[in-house]
Write a protein that holds these residues in place. Structure first.
Motif, mmCIF file in Angstrom:
data_model
loop_
_atom_site.group_PDB
_atom_site.id
_atom_site.type_symbol
_atom_site.label_atom_id
_atom_site.label_comp_id
_atom_site.label_asym_id
_atom_site.label_seq_id
_atom_site.Cartn_x
_atom_site.Cartn_y
_atom_site.Cartn_z
ATOM 1 N N GLY A 139 0.755 -1.339 -0.019
ATOM 2 C CA GLY A 139 -0.275 -0.017 -0.090
ATOM 3 C C GLY A 139 0.734 1.276 0.130
ATOM 4 N N TYR A 140 0.294 2.222 -0.551
ATOM 5 C CA TYR A 140 1.135 3.539 -0.506
ATOM 6 C C TYR A 140 0.111 4.785 -0.255
ATOM 7 N N LEU A 141 0.689 5.848 0.055
ATOM 8 C CA LEU A 141 0.097 7.129 0.215
ATOM 9 C C LEU A 141 0.237 8.005 -0.937
ATOM 10 N N VAL A 142 -1.021 8.138 -1.733
ATOM 11 C CA VAL A 142 -0.719 9.147 -2.953
ATOM 12 C C VAL A 142 -1.459 10.323 -2.841
ATOM 13 N N ASP A 143 -0.520 11.447 -2.761
ATOM 14 C CA ASP A 143 -1.128 12.677 -2.564
ATOM 15 C C ASP A 143 -1.749 12.654 -1.193
ATOM 16 N N GLY A 144 -1.306 12.027 -0.238
ATOM 17 C CA GLY A 144 -1.632 12.023 1.305
ATOM 18 C C GLY A 144 -2.828 11.105 1.310
ATOM 19 N N LYS A 145 -3.261 10.351 0.252
ATOM 20 C CA LYS A 145 -4.330 9.344 0.594
ATOM 21 C C LYS A 145 -4.000 7.970 0.382
ATOM 22 N N PRO A 146 -4.380 6.916 1.406
ATOM 23 C CA PRO A 146 -4.131 5.620 1.123
ATOM 24 C C PRO A 146 -4.387 5.035 -0.145
ATOM 25 N N TYR A 147 -3.637 4.219 -0.651
ATOM 26 C CA TYR A 147 -4.057 3.359 -1.914
ATOM 27 C C TYR A 147 -3.138 2.084 -2.098
ATOM 28 N N LEU A 148 -3.954 1.208 -2.153
ATOM 29 C CA LEU A 148 -3.398 -0.208 -2.376
ATOM 30 C C LEU A 148 -3.770 -0.779 -3.772
ATOM 31 N N PRO A 149 -2.697 -0.572 -4.687
ATOM 32 C CA PRO A 149 -3.036 -1.404 -5.850
ATOM 33 C C PRO A 149 -3.403 -2.702 -6.182
ATOM 34 N N ASP A 150 -3.924 -2.972 -7.029
ATOM 35 C CA ASP A 150 -4.223 -4.183 -7.420
ATOM 36 C C ASP A 150 -3.364 -5.275 -7.719
ATOM 37 N N PHE A 151 -2.795 -5.248 -8.882
ATOM 38 C CA PHE A 151 -1.734 -6.377 -9.160
ATOM 39 C C PHE A 151 -0.325 -5.443 -9.620
ATOM 40 N N LEU A 152 0.652 -6.323 -9.132
ATOM 41 C CA LEU A 152 1.983 -5.869 -9.713
ATOM 42 C C LEU A 152 2.442 -7.144 -10.533
ATOM 43 N N VAL A 153 2.542 -7.132 -11.696
ATOM 44 C CA VAL A 153 2.662 -7.902 -12.736
ATOM 45 C C VAL A 153 4.030 -8.070 -13.172
ATOM 46 N N ARG A 154 4.882 -9.316 -13.172
ATOM 47 C CA ARG A 154 6.286 -9.271 -13.211
ATOM 48 C C ARG A 154 6.725 -10.146 -14.213
ATOM 49 N N SER A 205 -15.722 -0.420 -15.132
ATOM 50 C CA SER A 205 -16.189 0.506 -15.820
ATOM 51 C C SER A 205 -15.218 1.554 -16.016
ATOM 52 N N PHE A 206 -15.548 2.604 -16.965
ATOM 53 C CA PHE A 206 -14.589 3.703 -17.345
ATOM 54 C C PHE A 206 -14.213 4.450 -16.238
ATOM 55 N N PRO A 207 -13.012 4.552 -15.846
ATOM 56 C CA PRO A 207 -12.309 5.088 -14.652
ATOM 57 C C PRO A 207 -12.723 6.453 -14.659
ATOM 58 N N THR A 208 -12.976 6.972 -13.227
ATOM 59 C CA THR A 208 -13.209 8.618 -13.111
ATOM 60 C C THR A 208 -11.905 9.138 -13.030
ATOM 61 N N GLU A 209 -12.022 10.545 -12.985
ATOM 62 C CA GLU A 209 -10.839 11.302 -12.924
ATOM 63 C C GLU A 209 -9.880 11.242 -11.634
ATOM 64 N N GLU A 210 -10.702 10.823 -10.400
ATOM 65 C CA GLU A 210 -9.942 10.548 -9.216
ATOM 66 C C GLU A 210 -9.016 9.382 -9.372
ATOM 67 N N GLU A 211 -9.775 8.467 -9.984
ATOM 68 C CA GLU A 211 -9.144 7.021 -10.211
ATOM 69 C C GLU A 211 -7.883 7.267 -10.922
ATOM 70 N N ARG A 212 -8.007 8.050 -11.995
ATOM 71 C CA ARG A 212 -6.969 8.203 -13.059
ATOM 72 C C ARG A 212 -5.707 8.875 -12.306
ATOM 73 N N LEU A 213 -6.173 10.056 -11.409
ATOM 74 C CA LEU A 213 -5.087 10.771 -11.126
ATOM 75 C C LEU A 213 -4.548 9.796 -9.794
ATOM 76 N N LYS A 214 -5.091 9.194 -9.208
ATOM 77 C CA LYS A 214 -4.580 7.938 -8.289
ATOM 78 C C LYS A 214 -3.591 6.771 -8.886
ATOM 79 N N VAL A 215 -3.974 6.522 -10.058
ATOM 80 C CA VAL A 215 -3.078 5.509 -10.696
ATOM 81 C C VAL A 215 -1.902 6.387 -11.249
ATOM 82 N N ARG A 216 -1.729 7.593 -11.763
ATOM 83 C CA ARG A 216 -0.878 8.200 -12.390
ATOM 84 C C ARG A 216 0.044 8.429 -11.176
ATOM 85 N N GLY A 217 -0.517 9.137 -9.984
ATOM 86 C CA GLY A 217 0.756 9.318 -8.945
ATOM 87 C C GLY A 217 1.228 7.887 -8.480
#
Length: 236
Positions: A43-58, A73-85
């Motif tokens: 898990g990470y803090l992204v822009d001060g908010k906790p975030y647990l990404p789904d998969f790390l593919v290796r 479904s098509f991701p929201t702007e908030e979801e996109r910003l989180k993954v970009r961070g």
């Protein structure tokens, strides 16, 4: 009943407890293709908010690992910003994938370079529904009617966040699997010691080949869709 009263059913697979059955099915898909993955490994803090990404593919290749975030479904702007961070903060590229568990387009292996690329520069227009769309007078014929499947975020911030035809594809020359634009293998790390001239001599100008509908890729989609989790583990 309101939407807030509906929650995905947690699903167990290979010792992991997935937050949704959709995520578990994508795990089956990757297993069928022999891709190593970790689920919610860090898990990470992204822009001060906790975030647990789904998969790390290796994957075992020179391009290295990548994050894979699955959305129904098509991701929201908030979801996109989180993954970009996430991509920028960890230095690992990330895919935000909202495509269905099926091949996103017909077989395109019959196309030549002109019909694949088209005669003009591409011109994209942003839409709220699908991220972008093609101008009617500039679309390559085979792209008409298709919708984007994912966002790709690199470690360095891009000027715009654009969804794209990012499809699971297999190198038909060696079997290497990755997420590739329009399912086109175009470049494979197994052949990086070959010159452009040699690649085109062996495989043609669209080297090595289109690979988003190979028997192996299609079988992985089928295994993921047909997996049964009622009794915990799934044999796919």
């Amino acid at each position: 009943m309101t939407a807030k009263n509906i929650q995905p059913i947690e699903t167990r697979y290979k010792g992991y407890r997935f937050r949704s059955r959709l995520e578990a099915r994508w795990a089956v898909f990757m297993d069928h293709l022999g891709l190593a993955w970790d689920y919610e490994s860090q898990g990470y803090l992204v822009d001060g908010k906790p975030y647990l990404p789904d998969f790390l593919v290796r994957p075992d290749d020179k391009e290295g690992a990548f994050w894979l975030e699955i959305k129904g479904s098509f991701p929201t702007e908030e979801e996109r910003l989180k993954v970009r961070g996430l991509a920028e903060g960890t230095g690992i590229r990330a895919f935000l994938y909202s495509g269905k568990l099926e091949s996103p387009a017909p077989d395109l292996s019959h196309l030549d370079m002109t019909r694949y690329v088209g005669p003009h520069e591409r011109d994209y227009a942003w839409t709220d529904d699908h991220g972008w769309d093609k101008s009617a007078d500039r679309s390559v014929d085979w792209e008409v009617g298709l919708t984007p499947t994912a966002f790709l975020f690199g470690p360095r911030r891009a000027r715009d966040d654009k969804s794209d035809f990012l499809w699971w594809a297999e190198c038909t020359a060696c079997g290497y699997v990755k997420i590739s634009r329009a399912g086109q293998r175009a470049w494979c790390p197994k052949f990086d010691d070959l010159s452009l001239e040699e690649l085109e001599r062996r495989f043609g100008p669209l080297y090595p080949c289109f690979g988003h509908r190979t028997p192996r890729i299609l079988a992985a989609y089928e295994a993921a869709r047909s997996a049964r989790f009622e009794h915990g583990e799934s044999g796919a």
